[in-house]
Design an enzyme around this catalytic site. Structure first.
Site, PDB file in Angstrom:
ATOM      1  N   CYS A  35     -15.604   3.697   6.455  1.00  0.00           N
ATOM      2  CA  CYS A  35     -15.885   2.564   7.827  1.00  0.00           C
ATOM      3  C   CYS A  35     -14.433   1.712   7.141  1.00  0.00           C
ATOM      4  CB  CYS A  35     -17.276   1.717   8.026  1.00  0.00           C
ATOM      5  SG  CYS A  35     -17.314   0.737   6.107  1.00  0.00           S
ATOM      6  N   ALA A  60     -15.632  -0.996   4.469  1.00  0.00           N
ATOM      7  CA  ALA A  60     -14.749  -0.335   3.295  1.00  0.00           C
ATOM      8  C   ALA A  60     -13.371  -0.343   2.677  1.00  0.00           C
ATOM      9  CB  ALA A  60     -15.434   1.411   3.300  1.00  0.00           C
ATOM     10  N   ARG A  82     -15.847   0.109 -12.487  1.00  0.00           N
ATOM     11  CA  ARG A  82     -14.302   0.525 -13.014  1.00  0.00           C
ATOM     12  C   ARG A  82     -13.170   1.149 -12.049  1.00  0.00           C
ATOM     13  NH1 ARG A  82     -12.818   4.936 -13.156  1.00  0.00           N
ATOM     14  NH2 ARG A  82     -10.822   4.981 -15.190  1.00  0.00           N
ATOM     15  N   HIS A 135      -7.188  -1.393   6.860  1.00  0.00           N
ATOM     16  CA  HIS A 135      -6.509  -2.087   6.468  1.00  0.00           C
ATOM     17  C   HIS A 135      -5.847  -2.866   6.780  1.00  0.00           C
ATOM     18  CE1 HIS A 135      -6.739   2.728   4.598  1.00  0.00           C
ATOM     19  NE2 HIS A 135      -7.349   2.132   3.369  1.00  0.00           N
TER      20      HIS A 135
HETATM   21 FE1  CFM Z   1      -3.936   4.486   0.198  1.00  0.00          FE
HETATM   22 FE2  CFM Z   1      -6.121   4.556   0.935  1.00  0.00          FE
HETATM   23 FE3  CFM Z   1      -5.561   4.434  -1.080  1.00  0.00          FE
HETATM   24 FE4  CFM Z   1      -4.960   6.482  -0.323  1.00  0.00          FE
HETATM   25 FE5  CFM Z   1      -7.900   6.850  -0.805  1.00  0.00          FE
HETATM   26 FE6  CFM Z   1      -8.866   5.329   0.252  1.00  0.00          FE
HETATM   27 FE7  CFM Z   1      -8.228   4.910  -2.186  1.00  0.00          FE
HETATM   28 MO1  CFM Z   1      -9.959   7.004  -1.855  1.00  0.00          MO
HETATM   29  S1  CFM Z   1      -4.968   5.918   1.887  1.00  0.00           S
HETATM   30  S2  CFM Z   1      -3.974   5.943  -1.498  1.00  0.00           S
HETATM   31  S3  CFM Z   1      -5.338   8.380   0.012  1.00  0.00           S
HETATM   32  S4  CFM Z   1      -6.180   3.045   0.186  1.00  0.00           S
HETATM   33  S5  CFM Z   1      -8.989   7.129   0.120  1.00  0.00           S
HETATM   34  S6  CFM Z   1      -8.061   3.971   1.672  1.00  0.00           S
HETATM   35  S7  CFM Z   1     -10.033   3.973  -1.588  1.00  0.00           S
HETATM   36  S8  CFM Z   1      -8.176   6.511  -2.682  1.00  0.00           S
HETATM   37  S9  CFM Z   1      -6.407   3.511  -3.042  1.00  0.00           S
END
Ligand code: CFM
Length: 545
Positions: A64, A67, A98, A197
């Site tokens: 969401c 998140a 972690r 974001h």
């Molecule tokens: Fe960018 Fe993300 Fe991330 Fe991502 Fe992700 Fe994510 Fe993530 Mo999970 S687009 S790189 S591939 S910020 S889904 S919202 S939390 S791994 S650090």
């Protein structure tokens, strides 16, 4: 029919088979989001359906807006007390343990990431309002910790009952004399965490960026945007940049402090890792302060070397260029030794990657270094520009959901707008191959006749596994156990399971060796999943919408 066409026809058939299971209207929508990758003579890829609502009832990988804002962008900053205004469950599930690591500069520096702060809304607050409770929570956090800053994150009920969190934080900012700000990142805003974001970018830009004009030390000063220090990735990137003599003013937001954000507008270059989550920040900083941005990728040894060279190219400094070459030359032998060992055991194996917004692209570089093929990939919530490249930005239709998310109107700062390079040198660098404000996207980088699937569903995941039997599948915790029960090794690319770092040179070696163990482990082939042992009831839709 040539082999190529044969594969394309085969993939189209697989797509049709998957879609046949859906009701007509759903199938029509999913058809736009499941594509066989191809390129025309100009390299153009087909248009993908992305950043659209998930059909209710489909089991999505998505999260969401809250998140994306609290968990992803703001979460990894250690010295802001992040308060979740909402039910305890939202706070608990976004408690970073972690996954994002951090390293305070001294023992007395704060780290609140191990805590989980929430107003723990109850029925009573939903009925009578939660503003009083929020004020109390901010006061309590202040009394206990005396932090530099407190931020508040709205969950779904907050928006529904209409608590004015911004009025509360303004009042508390005045009362306490520290920076207090809020994010209207209710879970339901937008269609995925991608909206969160954007809200996070807007909030940090408005409330924090530009508060400290001190120009720190260092000749080559950059920000690294969209790197969240999963499994210690930032530490490895910091080690490399440091060895090159490049100063990191701020990361957004792995291993970061609010002080870094406040000062980040003094950097001379923004280097973007995860385009999806943070491109807004780079754009706003360029407009307001004159900092250009380039796309980099520190996932993959070759990609790391390429990114370092790009940064050195930008600064047009011979000494820096030489230093970067020295670092690459010093790091690469260990990478080669590892590859020589593992590549023969990985070559030709096939991977599938379905992760949020940029890892499904970046990690293809690591698999390619291992000689492995990516059969299918996609994002949970990437936009068309993440798939097809930023050149499609002008043609992206703004719908009601995206209109919901505020676009800040930024203008150049009267005093602090300083173009870091004049038009002429930008042009010159561009002619030499350094692309500014450019991200080419996942599809042009993937081979033709691979599958690109946006917002993959659980059903589609199972189908892909059944039809292709890939050697490894990369996704997240929600998919992990169903995939393993199907006899396929599964690597989490959100949290890295217990592994990492995978960024940079040392990270690449870690990844190679781990993947080699996974794709060659026999254990998975001995598994008989429950659904193979017992008959399952299944049905098809018999009606047409
Ligand atoms: Fe960018 Fe993300 Fe991330 Fe991502 Fe992700 Fe994510 Fe993530 Mo999970 S687009 S790189 S591939 S910020 S889904 S919202 S939390 S791994 S650090």
């Amino acid at each position: 029919m040539s082999d190529e066409k044969n594969t394309a026809a085969k993939l189209e058939k697989i797509k049709a088979e998957i879609l046949a299971k859906y009701p007509t209207k759903v199938a029509r929508k999913r058809a736009k989001q499941i594509l066989v990758n191809r390129k025309d003579s100009t390299g153009k890829v087909p248009e993908v359906g992305a950043n659209m609502r998930t059909v209710p009832g489909i089991i999505t990988q998505r999260g969401c807006s809250y998140a994306g804002c609290k968990g992803v962008v703001l979460g990894p900053t250690r010295d802001i007390v992040n308060i979740t205004h909402g039910p305890v469950g939202c706070a608990y599930y976004s408690w970073l343990t972690r996954r994002n690591q951090t390293r305070p500069e001294s023992e007395t520096d704060e780290n609140f990431m191990t805590y989980c702060f929430t107003t723990d809304m109850q029925e009573e607050h939903i009925v009578f309002g939660g503003e009083k409770k929020l004020k109390q929570a901010i006061q309590e956090a202040y009394d206990l910790f005396h932090p530099k800053a407190i931020s508040v994150f709205a969950t779904c009920p907050v928006g529904l009952i209409g608590d004015d969190i911004h009025a509360v934080t303004r009042e508390m900012k005045e009362k306490l004399g520290i920076n207090v700000f809020a994010f209207s990142c209710e879970g339901y805003k937008g269609v995925s965490q991608s909206a969160g974001h954007h809200i996070a970018n807007n909030g940090i830009f408005t409330h924090v960026v530009g508060l400290d004009d001190t120009i720190g030390k260092g000749k080559f000063r950059i920000n690294l945007l969209g790197e969240y220090n999963i499994g210690g990735d930032s530490f490895e990137i910091e080690r490399i940049l440091d060895a090159c003599g490049i100063t990191l003013v701020s990361t957004y937001s792995g291993n970061s402090s609010i002080d870094h954000f406040a000062n980040s507008h003094t950097a001379d270059l923004n280097a973007i890792m995860c385009h999806r989550s943070i491109n807004y920040m780079a754009e706003m900083m360029e407009t307001k302060f004159g900092i250009p941005w380039i796309k980099v990728n520190f996932i993959g040894a070759e990609s790391t070397a390429k990114s370092l060279r790009k940064i050195a190219q930008y600064f047009e400094d011979e000494e820096l260029k030489a230093r970067v070459e020295e670092v690459i030359a010093a790091e690469m032998p260990a990478v080669k030794v590892s590859l020589e060992k593992v590549k023969p055991r990985c070559e030709g194996k096939r991977a599938m990657l379905f992760v949020g917004g940029s890892r499904a692209h970046h990690y293809q570089d690591l698999f390619a270094e291992l000689g492995m093929e990516t059969l299918a990939a996609g994002y949970e919530f990437g936009h068309r520009d993440d798939y097809e490249g930023r050149k499609v930005l002008p043609s992206i239709k703004v719908d009601a959901d995206s209109r919901n998310i505020e676009e800040l109107h930024i203008t150049p700062d009267a005093k602090r707008y300083v173009p870091r390079k004049d038009e002429e040198s930008l042009k010159k660098l561009e002619n030499e191959g350094l692309a500014f404000r450019e991200y080419e996207g996942l599809m042009p980088d993937m081979k033709e006749n691979t599958l690109v699937i946006d917002d993959i569903s659980h059903f589609e995941t199972e189908k892909l596994i059944e039809m292709f039997k890939p050697d490894i599948f990369c996704a997240g915790i929600k998919e992990k156990y169903a995939i393993q029960k199907s006899g396929i090794p599964m690597k989490q690319l959100h949290s890295y399971d217990s592994g990492g770092p995978y960024a940079g040179f040392k990270g690449a070696i870690n990844f190679y060796e781990e993947i080699e163990r996974m794709v060659n482990a026999k254990v998975w082939s001995y598994i008989t999943p429950p659904w193979a042992a017992e008959p399952e009831l299944s049905a098809n839709y018999a009606w047409v919408a």
